[in-house]
Structures are given as structure tokens and as C-alpha cells.
Design a protein around this motif. Structure first.
Motif, PDB file in Angstrom:
ATOM      1  N   SER A 190     -36.905  47.938 -29.497  1.00  0.00           N
ATOM      2  CA  SER A 190     -37.729  47.757 -30.678  1.00  0.00           C
ATOM      3  C   SER A 190     -37.710  46.362 -31.115  1.00  0.00           C
ATOM      4  N   GLN A 191     -36.420  45.758 -30.927  1.00  0.00           N
ATOM      5  CA  GLN A 191     -36.168  44.081 -31.432  1.00  0.00           C
ATOM      6  C   GLN A 191     -37.262  43.369 -30.551  1.00  0.00           C
ATOM      7  N   HIS A 192     -37.402  43.600 -29.276  1.00  0.00           N
ATOM      8  CA  HIS A 192     -38.376  42.786 -28.459  1.00  0.00           C
ATOM      9  C   HIS A 192     -39.972  43.106 -28.710  1.00  0.00           C
ATOM     10  N   LEU A 193     -40.101  44.331 -29.304  1.00  0.00           N
ATOM     11  CA  LEU A 193     -41.459  44.686 -29.833  1.00  0.00           C
ATOM     12  C   LEU A 193     -41.917  44.110 -31.018  1.00  0.00           C
ATOM     13  N   GLN A 194     -40.832  43.739 -31.716  1.00  0.00           N
ATOM     14  CA  GLN A 194     -41.186  43.249 -33.001  1.00  0.00           C
ATOM     15  C   GLN A 194     -41.708  41.516 -32.579  1.00  0.00           C
ATOM     16  N   GLU A 195     -40.987  41.243 -31.598  1.00  0.00           N
ATOM     17  CA  GLU A 195     -41.233  39.666 -31.115  1.00  0.00           C
ATOM     18  C   GLU A 195     -42.363  39.571 -30.039  1.00  0.00           C
ATOM     19  N   ASP A 204     -45.568  40.041 -30.408  1.00  0.00           N
ATOM     20  CA  ASP A 204     -46.728  39.278 -31.000  1.00  0.00           C
ATOM     21  C   ASP A 204     -46.973  37.691 -30.696  1.00  0.00           C
ATOM     22  N   GLN A 239     -49.118  46.201 -26.337  1.00  0.00           N
ATOM     23  CA  GLN A 239     -48.424  46.665 -27.570  1.00  0.00           C
ATOM     24  C   GLN A 239     -48.421  48.216 -27.692  1.00  0.00           C
ATOM     25  N   GLU A 241     -44.817  50.422 -27.952  1.00  0.00           N
ATOM     26  CA  GLU A 241     -44.568  51.155 -29.017  1.00  0.00           C
ATOM     27  C   GLU A 241     -44.277  52.661 -28.429  1.00  0.00           C
TER      28      GLU A 241
END
Length: 124
Positions: free
Chosen positions: A8-13, A15, A76, A80
Motif C-alpha cells: 500500500s505504501q509503495h502503491l502511493q509512491e 505515480d 497501477q 492495486e
């Protein structure tokens, strides 16, 4: 779970890499499409093909075709789905050893590994 938090943390980064995706994609394609530079490289590629049942020996071409069609949005979406556990289940193996028991609900705890193996379908 720590794995889910990490994803989750790396998914936010993720982009941040949108700008670099075209270069990453082109470099991957270049590596997959370059000719074997030595007999060692060629033999390794052929053995990998045999090991993966690719009897047409065009695995790199197939990978290049897939990567060429891959968009940043695909990456992406995959991230997710991975973070939301939509692609597969998860199994955490734990042996107490020097640590205390793990606090898990009884319905999520396996104590009969042999029974679990016998009742689990395997995918080819």
C-alpha cells in the motif's frame, strides 16, 4: 500484515515512476530483442525456453510483445489488485521457535499441515 502495508505504501509512491515508464519499457524491450552476444548467452536462453516448455524458442519475443503493450495504468491496476488481495490468497507459515505464539483467529489457523496439503488443489 506487513506485506500489505508495504504494498500500500509503495502503491502511493508509484505515480512517481510514471515519467520514467517509457524509458524503463524501452530498455526492457531493447534487452529482450538484442541478439545473443555469446554462445553462453544463447545456450542459457535455449535452456530457459526448454525449461518453460517454450519449444518454439521465442519466449523473449513473446515477453517483448507483452511489455510493448503494457501501459503504466496496467501496472497501477495490478499493484492495486495485489495490495487489495484480489489476485490470490495468502498463507503465512509460522513456527513459534524463540518467539511466543502468534495471535490469530482459530478459523484462520492451520494445525494439520498434511490434511491441508491433501485438501488443496494445485495449479499447473
Amino acid at each position: 500484515m506487513q506485506i500489505t502495508s508495504f504494498l500500500s505504501q509503495h502503491l502511493q509512491e508509484l505515480d512517481f515512476y510514471r515519467f520514467y515508464w517509457t524509458n524503463i519499457q524501452q530498455n526492457l524491450l531493447k534487452q529482450l530483442q538484442e541478439r545473443d552476444l555469446s554462445l553462453s548467452m544463447k545456450s542459457q536462453r535455449l535452456w530457459v525456453s526448454l525449461g518453460t516448455q517454450d519449444l518454439t524458442f521465442n519466449r523473449n519475443e513473446q515477453l517483448a510483445d507483452c511489455i510493448g503493450k503494457l501501459t503504466f495504468e496496467d501496472i497501477q491496476a495490478f499493484g492495486e489488485q495485489l495490495a487489495n488481495r484480489e489476485l490470490f490468497g495468502e498463507l503465512v507459515l509460522y513456527a513459534p521457535g524463540k518467539f511466543g505464539p502468534m495471535d490469530t483467529p482459530e478459523e484462520h489457523t492451520l494445525s494439520d499441515i498434511a490434511g491441508f496439503k491433501m485438501g488443496t488443489e494445485y495449479f499447473d
